[in-house]
Each structure stands twice: as structure tokens, then as C-alpha cells.
Design a protein around this motif. Sequence first.
Motif, short mmCIF file in Angstrom:
data_model
loop_
_atom_site.label_atom_id
_atom_site.label_comp_id
_atom_site.label_asym_id
_atom_site.label_seq_id
_atom_site.Cartn_x
_atom_site.Cartn_y
_atom_site.Cartn_z
N GLU A 55 0.83 -1.21 0.00
CA GLU A 55 0.00 0.00 0.00
C GLU A 55 0.87 1.26 0.00
N LEU A 56 1.97 1.23 0.76
CA LEU A 56 2.88 2.37 0.79
C LEU A 56 3.54 2.56 -0.58
N PHE A 57 3.90 1.48 -1.24
CA PHE A 57 4.50 1.56 -2.56
C PHE A 57 3.56 2.28 -3.53
N TYR A 58 2.28 1.93 -3.51
CA TYR A 58 1.32 2.57 -4.42
C TYR A 58 1.06 4.02 -4.02
N ALA A 59 1.07 4.29 -2.72
CA ALA A 59 0.90 5.68 -2.26
C ALA A 59 2.05 6.54 -2.78
N ARG A 60 3.26 6.01 -2.77
CA ARG A 60 4.42 6.74 -3.27
C ARG A 60 4.33 6.93 -4.78
N GLU A 61 3.87 5.89 -5.47
CA GLU A 61 3.74 6.00 -6.92
C GLU A 61 2.75 7.08 -7.33
N ARG A 62 1.67 7.23 -6.54
CA ARG A 62 0.62 8.19 -6.89
C ARG A 62 1.14 9.63 -6.86
N ILE A 63 2.15 9.88 -6.05
CA ILE A 63 2.66 11.26 -5.96
C ILE A 63 4.13 11.31 -6.36
N ALA A 64 4.50 10.51 -7.36
CA ALA A 64 5.89 10.44 -7.79
C ALA A 64 6.48 11.81 -8.14
N PRO A 65 5.75 12.70 -8.86
CA PRO A 65 6.34 14.01 -9.16
C PRO A 65 6.67 14.82 -7.91
N LEU A 66 5.78 14.78 -6.91
CA LEU A 66 6.04 15.50 -5.66
C LEU A 66 7.24 14.91 -4.93
N LEU A 67 7.33 13.60 -4.89
CA LEU A 67 8.47 12.94 -4.25
C LEU A 67 9.78 13.37 -4.89
N ALA A 68 9.80 13.38 -6.22
CA ALA A 68 11.03 13.75 -6.93
C ALA A 68 11.40 15.20 -6.66
N ALA A 69 10.41 16.08 -6.66
CA ALA A 69 10.67 17.51 -6.46
C ALA A 69 11.11 17.82 -5.03
N ALA A 70 10.76 16.96 -4.08
CA ALA A 70 10.99 17.27 -2.66
C ALA A 70 12.35 16.83 -2.14
N GLN A 71 13.08 16.01 -2.88
CA GLN A 71 14.29 15.40 -2.33
C GLN A 71 15.32 16.42 -1.82
N ALA A 199 9.04 24.21 1.86
CA ALA A 199 7.81 23.91 1.12
C ALA A 199 7.71 24.76 -0.14
N ARG A 200 8.10 26.04 -0.05
CA ARG A 200 8.06 26.90 -1.24
C ARG A 200 9.07 26.44 -2.29
N ARG A 201 10.23 25.94 -1.84
CA ARG A 201 11.21 25.41 -2.80
C ARG A 201 10.66 24.18 -3.51
N ILE A 202 9.97 23.34 -2.77
CA ILE A 202 9.36 22.15 -3.38
C ILE A 202 8.32 22.56 -4.41
#
Length: 319
Positions: A55-71, A199-202
Motif C-alpha cells: 500500500e505504501l508503494f502505491y501511495a508513493r507512486e501516486r505522488i511520484a512528481p512531488l516525491l522527486a521535487a521534494a528530495q 515547502a516553497r522550494r518544493i
Amino acid sequence: MNGQMHQHHAARVEAAIASGQAARSALVASWCRSSRLHHLDPSGHRPSTRLTDAELFYARERIAPLLAAAQGAMDRLYQAVGAAGCCVLLADGEGIPVDRRGTPADDATFQSWGLWTGALWSEEHEGTNGIGTCLVEQRPLTIDRDQHFFTRNTLLSCTAVPIYDHEAALAGVLDVSSCRADRTDAFSNLIALAAGEAARRIEADLFRRAFANARIVLAPSAEGQGGLVAVDADDLVIGATRSARVGLGIAPGRPWQPVPAADLFGADTACDHLAGGQRAVVQRALLRAGGNVSAAAKALGVSRATLHRKLKRFELRAH
């Protein structure tokens, strides 16, 4: 926390709810939602709910663009607050932390408190808390110790900031949490500033990725935050961050409709800056094409007629 303290906190929450203070206090309003809307008991002892690995894997996949931008922003924020015993969490729009930063020595403590990826921190599951309440109220906030709804969460201090995507929709929450008893108000204020800037940088990175083929221009913004707009090759504004929309007097919740940059900015300095940037882009394209208008138009992704209009507007000549 002993039983007497458990009872005291639960009684305080229930008394505040019964007093009718919800109309005057955002905190009590959140306690009311927790109790009356979600039917939670402040003295409840059930452990926090967590997703399975799948379930966590799919939750991460759903917001992949946000995850990438936030690193990058998460790394920098953790470097600023990690040594003070804080962890950094990125949660999705459902209140599920999908990424985190923390000191390995503190991992067992944070995991036991549910400050971990896959935990459910919506108000529906955890009552008043940083991540869940931030999602409901859509504003930066801190839920400190006994401001939490559940007694079992009253050793936590959580500062949360909403993150909006390239369409100005709420995408998730950036949270800095601590279990330290010596966290001061002054330090909490510094954390809030650092989390807000991260947050603004993300948001800016997310916006630039979404409009990778457009020119990104600074625009008037709300509360001093850097608003960004995306402008295509035909001088149309095709996107704007939430802060830019608020600064321009455009309702953030409405779907964006492309608008000529000149109509949006009028004759202000932002328009001058935009025009100057366009002129430079056209000049560079012409130089690279050796003065060939057709080749320059193709490189810019516009029609030959559009480029001729821009040449006339910027008083440029093809050589």
C-alpha cells in the motif's frame, strides 16, 4: 505518561469541546471534528494505523512528481533541524508520510510514535495533529504537545506546512516533528520558518518540472512568497503557482485558462521583465539560425507568422 495525566488531558479536551469554544478557537474546532465527526476518544489507546508495504508503494507512486521535487529541499531542511532531534516527513494528501529524514539513532523512537512512512496521520485516524490538521485547514501550523487530540500523542511537537502543486491544488504536507521536551517557542518559530521556505522550494521545483518547456517568470505574490508563472512561446501564461494566483487576484481553486501575458500583467515591471526576456530569447534563436526566420521559428516551436510578429514587436531584424 501515567493514568492520571491521561485522564487530565482527556477531561480537558472534552471540557473545551463542551464549552462551545470551537467558534473562537481553531484548536478546539479541530478537537470537535476529532470527537464529533470522526468519533474518536482522546484517551483511546489503540496504536496508530499503518499501511502495508504494498500500500505504501502505491501511495508513493501516486505522488511520484512531488516525491522527486521534494528530495533536495528535504535534505537541506533535515540538515538544519536533524541535529536538534527532529525528523522531517513528507505526507501525501491523505495524511500518509511517504518519505522521511531522521537520525538513525532516533529511528526506533520515531517509529514507535508512528512518525514513520506508511502511518496514517489524517484527522480521521489520529485526531488533531500537525499533518492531518494542516490538510484540513490548509495553512501552516504547529500542534505542540497537549494540543494533540490523543493523549498518547501529547509528547510530540509537530510543525506542518501545506504544499501546492503546479495547478495550485493541495498536494501534501511537509512536517517537522520532535519528541523532545525542551523544544522552546523560539526554536519552534525557527522550524516553522525553515519548513515554510522548504515547502516553497518544493512547490517551485514541482512547477518548473510541470512546465519544463515554458519560460518561468517571477510574478506578484502573496505574503512575500515567490510567485511563478509559466509563459509559452506565443506569450500566453499557461500556468501559475498558488501564491502567484493569490497575488494576481485570481482564485486559486479555479482551473487555469491561458491568458496573454500583457493582459495579465498590464504595464507593470513584471511585464517589462517578461518582454525583455522574450526579446533575448528571440535574438538568441535568430543568431543560432544565422538570421533564417523559418529555422528560428522551428527552434522556438512557433509559426513563422508568430515569429514575424515578435520581430516587429521587439524591433528586431532578421539578417
